[in-house]
Design an enzyme around this catalytic site. Structure first.
Site, short mmCIF file in Angstrom:
data_model
loop_
_atom_site.label_atom_id
_atom_site.label_comp_id
_atom_site.label_asym_id
_atom_site.label_seq_id
_atom_site.Cartn_x
_atom_site.Cartn_y
_atom_site.Cartn_z
N HIS A 44 0.81 -1.22 0.00
CA HIS A 44 0.00 0.00 0.00
C HIS A 44 0.85 1.28 0.00
O HIS A 44 0.32 2.35 -0.26
CB HIS A 44 -0.93 0.04 1.22
CG HIS A 44 -2.02 -0.97 1.17
ND1 HIS A 44 -2.87 -1.10 0.10
CD2 HIS A 44 -2.39 -1.92 2.07
CE1 HIS A 44 -3.72 -2.09 0.34
NE2 HIS A 44 -3.45 -2.60 1.52
N ASP A 81 -3.44 -9.90 -2.89
CA ASP A 81 -3.90 -9.53 -1.56
C ASP A 81 -5.38 -9.13 -1.65
O ASP A 81 -5.84 -8.67 -2.70
CB ASP A 81 -3.07 -8.34 -1.06
CG ASP A 81 -3.32 -7.99 0.38
OD1 ASP A 81 -2.53 -8.38 1.24
OD2 ASP A 81 -4.33 -7.30 0.65
N ASP A 169 -4.74 -12.57 3.08
CA ASP A 169 -5.97 -12.09 3.69
C ASP A 169 -7.19 -12.23 2.77
O ASP A 169 -8.29 -11.86 3.15
CB ASP A 169 -5.82 -10.65 4.19
CG ASP A 169 -5.17 -9.73 3.19
OD1 ASP A 169 -4.89 -10.17 2.05
OD2 ASP A 169 -4.92 -8.57 3.54
#
Length: 196
Positions: A44, A81, A169
């Site tokens: 990120h 992700d 995740d």
């Protein structure tokens, strides 16, 4: 949403360095592939700020090292992700050498990010692909997206190196994501990339 305390920068540098060293081992021929189990993850982080618990953009830094120090001309970043891979997207937005692909849960994080019409800019137009998937879609949707979007894009780009920000995740166990993946799904996606 990116805590920063005593030692955070040093820890983030170690994390990024671990990814860079893994890539160097592969490029030297010491290994066919590598897995860097590092925290913070980095996907990120953007060029000018940390986001989403990421302080430095590990994969993007490793890609830069591969291009600058090892002369690679075509790299791909395949991010699966559960969250959008906004870091690589923003860093390589105008760079046609790096194909960025993100498969992620639609509307999860960051907000207002990861849409299909975000395709890069300038010379990098068409070198950024987002595949926002509906919550709960599971393995079938990911593998279909791989076969129909990811693999054809990779074949067209012909990357000399593929980097995978490999967040787990999107797995069914994660309380903040709803993508319902399991270990066999990650194994299948990895096998498809390794076959290239």
């Amino acid at each position: 949403n990116t805590p920063f305390g005593h030692g955070s920068y040093d820890i983030a540098r170690l994390s990024a360095g671990g990814v860079i060293q893994a890539v160097k081992h592969v490029l030297r021929g010491d290994a066919r592939n590598a897995y860097a189990l590092v925290r913070p993850p980095g996907h990120h982080a953007e060029a000018d700020r940390g986001r989403g618990f990421c302080l430095l953009a590990n994969a993007a830094l490793a890609a830069q090292v591969a291009m600058v120090e090892h002369g690679l001309e075509r790299i791909a970043v395949v991010d699966w992700d559960v969250h959008h891979g906004n870091g690589a997207q923003s860093i390589f937005w105008e760079d046609p050498r790096v194909l960025t692909l993100s498969l992620h849960q639609d509307g999860n994080y960051p907000q207002n990010s990861g849409f299909v019409d975000e395709q890069g800019g300038g010379a990098g137009t068409g070198f950024n692909l987002n595949v926002p998937l509906p919550p709960g879609c599971g393995e079938g949707a990911y593998l279909h997206a791989f076969d129909e979007i990811v693999l054809p894009a990779l074949r067209a780009h012909r990357p000399q190196l593929i980097l995978v920000p490999c967040g787990f995740d999107a797995g069914a166990h994660d309380p903040l994501g709803r993508m319902m993946l399991h270990s066999d799904a990650y194994r299948a996606m990895t096998a498809k990339l390794m076959a290239l």
